[in-house]
Design an enzyme around this catalytic site. Structure first.
Site, mmCIF file in Angstrom:
data_model
loop_
_atom_site.group_PDB
_atom_site.id
_atom_site.type_symbol
_atom_site.label_atom_id
_atom_site.label_comp_id
_atom_site.label_asym_id
_atom_site.label_seq_id
_atom_site.Cartn_x
_atom_site.Cartn_y
_atom_site.Cartn_z
ATOM 1 N N HIS A 59 22.469 14.444 84.719
ATOM 2 C CA HIS A 59 22.275 15.214 85.952
ATOM 3 C C HIS A 59 22.683 14.406 87.176
ATOM 4 O O HIS A 59 21.890 13.671 87.756
ATOM 5 C CB HIS A 59 20.794 15.602 86.048
ATOM 6 N N PHE A 104 28.380 14.485 92.131
ATOM 7 C CA PHE A 104 29.459 13.680 92.716
ATOM 8 C C PHE A 104 30.124 14.390 93.899
ATOM 9 O O PHE A 104 31.061 13.871 94.488
ATOM 10 C CB PHE A 104 30.499 13.311 91.651
ATOM 11 N N ARG A 105 29.645 15.590 94.217
ATOM 12 C CA ARG A 105 30.038 16.317 95.439
ATOM 13 C C ARG A 105 31.532 16.622 95.520
ATOM 14 O O ARG A 105 32.059 16.844 96.621
ATOM 15 C CB ARG A 105 29.630 15.513 96.683
ATOM 16 N N ASN A 149 27.389 22.779 91.189
ATOM 17 C CA ASN A 149 27.229 23.357 92.532
ATOM 18 C C ASN A 149 28.082 22.626 93.564
ATOM 19 O O ASN A 149 27.596 22.115 94.577
ATOM 20 C CB ASN A 149 25.757 23.398 92.950
ATOM 21 N N ASP A 205 22.349 24.591 88.727
ATOM 22 C CA ASP A 205 21.454 23.628 89.375
ATOM 23 C C ASP A 205 21.535 23.724 90.898
ATOM 24 O O ASP A 205 22.606 23.797 91.483
ATOM 25 C CB ASP A 205 21.786 22.201 88.961
ATOM 26 N N ASN A 250 14.051 17.802 96.107
ATOM 27 C CA ASN A 250 13.699 19.089 95.555
ATOM 28 C C ASN A 250 13.930 19.090 94.041
ATOM 29 O O ASN A 250 15.067 18.915 93.616
ATOM 30 C CB ASN A 250 14.543 20.189 96.217
ATOM 31 N N ASP A 297 19.285 12.839 88.851
ATOM 32 C CA ASP A 297 19.557 13.842 89.897
ATOM 33 C C ASP A 297 20.186 13.142 91.104
ATOM 34 O O ASP A 297 19.815 13.392 92.260
ATOM 35 C CB ASP A 297 18.291 14.605 90.295
ATOM 36 N N HIS A 334 23.666 11.969 100.213
ATOM 37 C CA HIS A 334 23.821 12.660 101.495
ATOM 38 C C HIS A 334 24.209 11.642 102.554
ATOM 39 O O HIS A 334 23.921 10.450 102.430
ATOM 40 C CB HIS A 334 22.520 13.349 101.911
#
Length: 420
Positions: A59, A62-63, A93, A150, A276, A303, A307
């Site tokens: 999980h 890597f954006r 996502n 996710d 979250n 996870d 950011h």
């Protein structure tokens, strides 16, 4: 390459013994004591160090594509290697969502250029809208390793059940973000004493628990391999435990932040401790540890959620949830689970190597002849300080922490991809 004098710990074969390891063309070709160097092979003396299978994370974010100012495939792979991970599974996502064969293939093609194994999930629904199911067959044929929305819960129970049935038919895992938004005013913050002190309305555990209860029963009925992602509540752990007893093929992930921190970390670290599902109470934390101990929770996943500094500098209710996790995961596991007597090192590594590899049918996760030469080499008793990050982001409440378990080498496909 010849790895000499290391202490091998391999949960898949329950081995804990001195071993030399010979590597040829990225594959383990010999495992024995006192192997003699051949020809001009590189010799790595690992005296005093532990050798385990390369870590596997089910999980990570890597954006990439779409949010690469936070992380990209390359920086994510560097962070993984620094953390001892040789295999990671990326969430779907992204922007665009991984709901088409073209997007999936683009990611997998670019991932092949990196020094670790990068696997990619596909989304359950188009655009993560929870309404229309993606083409599971085409995405599986194109290389998806599992399915997940996710970040977004599948609120329609019938749709979720149908997706489980399809995943079961393909013998592939489906992993679920458990959160009933009807209960939530501000996510990322537990609805408890800390939220009261901060004068915010948070996210109660019941928001997770009602979804976990539903999906445990859907898992039992569908026969699918279902993963409850980043479990955070004591009641959720008990629900998974019960579902396993009933015969469901259900699995659960625990993140290092959920087994090390509680909601009070928000008072010290602010938005760096906003995630979250949120950090909850000490009772929840201890229940997660108990779930790891009795294998109710069989996966440790980071996870990894990078950011930017600017985003995390926003007010608590506006800043995004999530922390970077790849570079601190093993250290947190050793420090808070092994050194405190909750798990043996073998038990910790089981949840970070062979369990995730077997669930997702990945090569690796085991040290035996003909297996991939993927290893993490570390000293479980050596203390190191969390300072610089290989990730593009550094949003972590663990900055400055002293942890056990310094990583000396990460080896993937027979190549040293990180040297500490």
């Amino acid at each position: 390459m010849l790895l000499k004098n290391g202490h091998l710990i391999d949960p898949a074969t329950r081995t804990a013994a001195p071993r030399d390891i010979r590597i040829t063309n990225g594959i383990i070709t010999e495992l024995a004591q006192n192997l003699v160097p051949q020809n001009e092979e590189e010799i790595l003396d690992l005296s005093g160090l532990t050798v385990a299978p390369g870590l596997v994370d089910t999980h990570v974010h890597f954006r990439d594509p779409g949010l690469t100012y936070k992380e990209n495939i390359h920086t994510g792979s560097l962070a993984a290697a620094k953390g001892g991970f040789t295999s990671v599974i990326c969430m779907a996502n992204t922007k665009p969502t991984v709901d088409s064969v073209d997007t999936l293939k683009d990611i997998l093609e670019r991932a092949q250029k990196e020094n670790i194994h990068i696997y990619q999930t596909a989304s359950v629904s188009y655009g993560l809208n929870g309404e229309k199911m993606t083409d599971f067959d085409a995405l599986a044929n194109a290389g998806a390793c599992g399915f997940t929305d996710d970040g977004i819960p599948l609120l329609d129970a019938v749709f979720c059940y149908q997706a489980m049935q399809k995943a079961a038919a393909l013998h592939m895992p489906i992993s679920l973000h458990e959160e009933d938004k009807a209960f939530i005013t501000n996510n990322g913050i537990n609805a408890g004493k800390t939220a009261e002190k901060l004068n915010v309305i948070g996210s109660p555990a019941i928001a997770e628990e009602v979804m976990v209860a539903r999906d445990c029963m859907l898992a039992l009925q569908s026969g699918a391999a279902v993963v409850i992602q980043h479990i955070s509540s004591a009641n959720s752990v008990e629900l998974v435990r019960t579902a396993k007893k009933l015969g469901a093929d259900i699995h659960a992930e625990a993140t290092p932040h959920h087994f090390t921190l509680t909601e009070e970390a928000l008072l010290k670290h602010g938005t760096l401790a906003k995630m979250n599902p949120p950090l909850r109470t000490e009772k929840d934390r201890l229940a997660i540890i108990a779930g790891l101990k009795d294998s109710t929770i069989d996966l440790i996943a980071t996870d990894h959620a990078p950011h930017s500094t600017e985003e995390k500098a926003k007010p608590l209710t506006e800043a995004p949830s999530g922390i970077t996790g790849l570079e601190t995961s093993l250290g947190l596991g050793i420090t808070f689970l092994v050194k405190e007597g909750h798990l043996t090192l073998m038990e910790l590594l089981e949840k970070m190597t062979c369990n995730p590899a077997m669930l997702y049918r990945l090569p690796g996760g085991v040290i035996q002849v003909n297996a991939p030469a993927d290893f993490v080499v570390f000293d479980p008793d050596e203390i190191w300080t969390v300072t610089d990050f290989a990730s593009k982001s550094s949003n972590s409440p663990f900055k400055g922490s002293e942890l056990y378990g310094k990583i000396h080498y990460t080896i993937c496909g027979g190549k040293i991809v990180y040297r500490g």
